[in-house]
Design a protein around this motif. Sequence first.
Motif, PDB file in Angstrom:
ATOM      1  N   MET A 164       0.775  -0.967   0.000  1.00  0.00           N
ATOM      2  CA  MET A 164      -0.194   0.333  -0.072  1.00  0.00           C
ATOM      3  C   MET A 164       0.867   1.398  -0.267  1.00  0.00           C
ATOM      4  O   MET A 164       0.175   2.554  -0.533  1.00  0.00           O
ATOM      5  CB  MET A 164      -0.588   0.236   0.962  1.00  0.00           C
ATOM      6  CG  MET A 164      -1.949  -1.481   1.103  1.00  0.00           C
ATOM      7  SD  MET A 164      -3.018  -0.799   2.196  1.00  0.00           S
ATOM      8  CE  MET A 164      -4.406  -2.297   2.286  1.00  0.00           C
ATOM      9  N   ALA A 202      -4.482  -0.199   8.124  1.00  0.00           N
ATOM     10  CA  ALA A 202      -6.177  -1.145   7.668  1.00  0.00           C
ATOM     11  C   ALA A 202      -6.629  -1.902   8.948  1.00  0.00           C
ATOM     12  O   ALA A 202      -5.260  -2.766   9.338  1.00  0.00           O
ATOM     13  CB  ALA A 202      -5.350  -2.273   6.764  1.00  0.00           C
ATOM     14  N   GLY A 204     -11.366  -3.850   8.260  1.00  0.00           N
ATOM     15  CA  GLY A 204     -12.555  -3.646   7.189  1.00  0.00           C
ATOM     16  C   GLY A 204     -12.559  -2.330   6.515  1.00  0.00           C
ATOM     17  O   GLY A 204     -13.141  -2.136   5.845  1.00  0.00           O
ATOM     18  N   GLN A 205     -10.928  -2.072   7.828  1.00  0.00           N
ATOM     19  CA  GLN A 205     -11.573  -0.238   7.330  1.00  0.00           C
ATOM     20  C   GLN A 205      -9.891  -0.176   6.431  1.00  0.00           C
ATOM     21  O   GLN A 205      -8.951  -0.414   7.294  1.00  0.00           O
ATOM     22  CB  GLN A 205     -11.956   0.460   7.810  1.00  0.00           C
ATOM     23  CG  GLN A 205     -13.401   0.679   8.538  1.00  0.00           C
ATOM     24  CD  GLN A 205     -14.094   2.169   7.455  1.00  0.00           C
ATOM     25  OE1 GLN A 205     -14.281   1.272   6.004  1.00  0.00           O
ATOM     26  NE2 GLN A 205     -13.644   2.881   7.453  1.00  0.00           N
ATOM     27  N   VAL A 206      -9.629   0.996   5.720  1.00  0.00           N
ATOM     28  CA  VAL A 206      -8.501   1.270   5.097  1.00  0.00           C
ATOM     29  C   VAL A 206      -8.197   2.214   5.538  1.00  0.00           C
ATOM     30  O   VAL A 206      -9.429   3.812   5.126  1.00  0.00           O
ATOM     31  CB  VAL A 206      -8.157   1.445   3.825  1.00  0.00           C
ATOM     32  CG1 VAL A 206      -6.751   2.313   3.795  1.00  0.00           C
ATOM     33  CG2 VAL A 206      -8.097  -0.006   3.766  1.00  0.00           C
ATOM     34  N   PRO A 211     -13.293   1.383   2.742  1.00  0.00           N
ATOM     35  CA  PRO A 211     -13.704  -0.233   2.581  1.00  0.00           C
ATOM     36  C   PRO A 211     -12.755  -0.667   2.079  1.00  0.00           C
ATOM     37  O   PRO A 211     -12.338  -1.816   2.622  1.00  0.00           O
ATOM     38  CB  PRO A 211     -14.983  -0.425   2.292  1.00  0.00           C
ATOM     39  CG  PRO A 211     -15.034   0.859   1.529  1.00  0.00           C
ATOM     40  CD  PRO A 211     -14.509   1.870   2.067  1.00  0.00           C
ATOM     41  N   ASP A 212     -11.907  -0.280   1.174  1.00  0.00           N
ATOM     42  CA  ASP A 212     -10.417  -0.540   0.742  1.00  0.00           C
ATOM     43  C   ASP A 212      -9.202   0.487   0.439  1.00  0.00           C
ATOM     44  O   ASP A 212     -10.473   2.075   0.431  1.00  0.00           O
ATOM     45  CB  ASP A 212     -11.080  -1.063  -0.185  1.00  0.00           C
ATOM     46  CG  ASP A 212     -11.678  -0.633  -1.973  1.00  0.00           C
ATOM     47  OD1 ASP A 212     -11.419   0.867  -2.191  1.00  0.00           O
ATOM     48  OD2 ASP A 212     -12.951  -1.367  -2.576  1.00  0.00           O
ATOM     49  N   LEU A 213      -8.414   0.430   0.106  1.00  0.00           N
ATOM     50  CA  LEU A 213      -7.634   0.817  -0.179  1.00  0.00           C
ATOM     51  C   LEU A 213      -8.285   2.667  -1.536  1.00  0.00           C
ATOM     52  O   LEU A 213      -7.736   3.727  -1.747  1.00  0.00           O
ATOM     53  CB  LEU A 213      -6.237   0.355  -0.432  1.00  0.00           C
ATOM     54  CG  LEU A 213      -5.201   2.070  -0.416  1.00  0.00           C
ATOM     55  CD1 LEU A 213      -4.606   2.081   0.244  1.00  0.00           C
ATOM     56  CD2 LEU A 213      -3.783   0.805  -1.503  1.00  0.00           C
ATOM     57  N   SER A 224      -9.902  -2.271  -9.490  1.00  0.00           N
ATOM     58  CA  SER A 224      -9.543  -3.203  -9.406  1.00  0.00           C
ATOM     59  C   SER A 224      -8.239  -2.898  -7.792  1.00  0.00           C
ATOM     60  O   SER A 224      -7.130  -2.533  -8.169  1.00  0.00           O
ATOM     61  CB  SER A 224      -9.183  -3.885 -10.402  1.00  0.00           C
ATOM     62  OG  SER A 224      -8.760  -5.626  -9.788  1.00  0.00           O
ATOM     63  N   GLU A 225      -8.476  -3.690  -6.231  1.00  0.00           N
ATOM     64  CA  GLU A 225      -7.658  -2.999  -5.673  1.00  0.00           C
ATOM     65  C   GLU A 225      -6.793  -5.036  -6.068  1.00  0.00           C
ATOM     66  O   GLU A 225      -5.432  -4.866  -5.802  1.00  0.00           O
ATOM     67  CB  GLU A 225      -7.945  -3.071  -4.708  1.00  0.00           C
ATOM     68  CG  GLU A 225      -7.474  -3.515  -3.081  1.00  0.00           C
ATOM     69  CD  GLU A 225      -7.725  -2.928  -1.924  1.00  0.00           C
ATOM     70  OE1 GLU A 225      -7.477  -3.998  -0.554  1.00  0.00           O
ATOM     71  OE2 GLU A 225      -8.319  -1.976  -1.251  1.00  0.00           O
ATOM     72  N   GLU A 226      -6.949  -6.137  -6.372  1.00  0.00           N
ATOM     73  CA  GLU A 226      -6.434  -6.654  -6.775  1.00  0.00           C
ATOM     74  C   GLU A 226      -5.111  -6.610  -7.836  1.00  0.00           C
ATOM     75  O   GLU A 226      -3.965  -6.592  -7.986  1.00  0.00           O
ATOM     76  CB  GLU A 226      -6.601  -7.784  -7.395  1.00  0.00           C
ATOM     77  CG  GLU A 226      -6.061  -9.453  -8.354  1.00  0.00           C
ATOM     78  CD  GLU A 226      -5.404 -10.248  -6.838  1.00  0.00           C
ATOM     79  OE1 GLU A 226      -4.153 -10.825  -7.284  1.00  0.00           O
ATOM     80  OE2 GLU A 226      -5.212  -9.384  -5.384  1.00  0.00           O
ATOM     81  N   ARG A 252      -3.074  -4.038  -6.508  1.00  0.00           N
ATOM     82  CA  ARG A 252      -1.906  -4.641  -5.493  1.00  0.00           C
ATOM     83  C   ARG A 252      -0.693  -4.946  -6.392  1.00  0.00           C
ATOM     84  O   ARG A 252       0.085  -5.139  -5.748  1.00  0.00           O
ATOM     85  CB  ARG A 252      -2.593  -5.768  -4.142  1.00  0.00           C
ATOM     86  CG  ARG A 252      -1.271  -6.500  -3.365  1.00  0.00           C
ATOM     87  CD  ARG A 252      -2.070  -7.652  -2.758  1.00  0.00           C
ATOM     88  NE  ARG A 252      -2.097  -8.857  -4.108  1.00  0.00           N
ATOM     89  CZ  ARG A 252      -2.359  -9.200  -4.309  1.00  0.00           C
ATOM     90  NH1 ARG A 252      -0.792  -9.821  -4.272  1.00  0.00           N
ATOM     91  NH2 ARG A 252      -2.193 -10.393  -5.683  1.00  0.00           N
TER      92      ARG A 252
END
Length: 590
Positions: free
Chosen positions: A47, A89, A92-94, A116-118, A140-142, A145
């Motif tokens: 991150m 993180a 469930g929170q970033v 909820p995500d980065l 897309s967080e994937e 990453r």
Amino acid sequence: MFCSRILLAAALAALPACQLGQAPATAGPIVILRFDNLSGDRSFDWMERAVARQLAWQLPGGVAMDSDDPAAERTRAADGRLVRGWVTASGGQVTVAAEVEHPRGRVARRETASGPDLIAATADLARAIEPAARPPATGSEEALRLYAETLDAPEPGRFAAAIQADPAFPLPYRSWVQYAAAHRDAAGAEQVLDLARAAGDRLSAEERWDIEAEAAAASGILERALSPLRSLAEARPDDPNARTRVGQAALAARQYEEAARHLERALDLAPPSPGVLWNQLGYAFALGGQREAAFRAFDEYQKLHPRQANPRDSMGEAAFWFGEFRQAKEHFEEAYAAEPEAGQGVALLKAAQAAAFAGDRDAAAEMAAKYFATHAPASAWQAELFLAEWDIARGEGNGARRRLEALDGPGAPGAALILAALSLAEGDRASAARRLAAGAGRAGGPSLAIAAFAAAGSAPPDEWSRRADRAFPSPLLDQTKRVALAWALLVDGHFADADAVLVELERRVSGGVTDTVPALRVWALAGQGRREEAARLNRFTPMLPIQTPSPFPAMTPRPRRTRRATGRDPTSRSSRRKLSRHGDMLEALV
């Protein structure tokens, strides 16, 4: 100082290229440092880079840096802002938080955002920093990453995985093609382009053009970047960054009129860093032969940065280029006085060369000695090599030869190399080979390789080409190979063949005040009897020091011009003496 002396790959990589179609930045560039992972969980380390890259994409004028050292990046931010922060993180929170630092080092504001995500958290942070922020580069967080992890260990297959996770994500395309360019991997760059084309409408036309422009660096052909960048500028006529990029690419490709036109338009559009553009516009005018326009641009640059050395340094280079050596000396001295440590004090060495070309060798020697005593005491022996180099370039080769032959100690290997180059320029390969053999093991680098190659026995052009392929087989040595081949052909009198090599080299090497290609082309054109073309090109070929003495001026039998009409400092007829068996052709250019 000219900022585009490097290949187009580096020029493109250094630009905030992803900022297309955005609102103008409100306070100069935004340099974003690598964020800190404060979660305590190393699995979230990706991150750190991901936040910086996403913010750089979303913020107008954003540039992501891998450093986490604010002091080291402060100068890069120049008149803009610096952003640093942390990410955590849990549950469930970033959460991402940032400090925005203004040019004088004062923290102007602090912003925090959670989601909820980065991607969601970073998007909210970007909008808090700059309301004109655009949407994230990927949803897309994937993919994000995979991309961020690949930056720590670049490898084509890992870039491909990030693209496969989200073909609409432009950043891995760009990083991959920059990686290919850095490794001279033209096939790899073409693979990236194929994937970008296959993505179709998932990538915008502007993004595809942008990737195509980056791929041009891998091909090594500077002009190839111009077509897609022109398309970008046409699609975004009021985007200062699009105009800047095509202007800079045109400057690198020696399309000086086009470069000036686009850079002027970029300045009209209130770009984030106008000082940089005024400087580059000045060089576009100077390289294009427009002296008054060049100095007007440098004056504007100086108004924006009155305490900095670089505006004065740029004026010095332009004055030197136009043969105004005394004025050049004064500008370089002012640059050195403003910031003695800028560029490791090289302005003082430039002032010494300008003094030498103005005919004041005593002042040149004094300043060269001061430069080495202050900035490079371990290399003080190089001062005599520089003075000899300048004498040779001015046409005073005989005196330089005597001093070099008497030089002993650490400077002897460099002296042997320059003397070998003088012998080559005179067509005496046997003497050159003896000098190179005597200095073997004591001097090295590309200069030695080029001189040793050119010292081989005479041969037809085709044989020289085969020799060059054998001597420099690596693609990373392509530029060295072409320069060596051109010199060997020139020494042998194969002027048309040498010119063909140099024309191709011009397409691949960015122009600049230290560019040797035009000087070699003068020799090649004069040898073909194309004196008017040679004279036009010869107007703008003096070279300035790059902190290492070079034998190249000795290998270029090119007498210095002396024209009062262009403000040149008068010199004696002896400064126009022939340096080689080809000197009679060049004498007509004086």
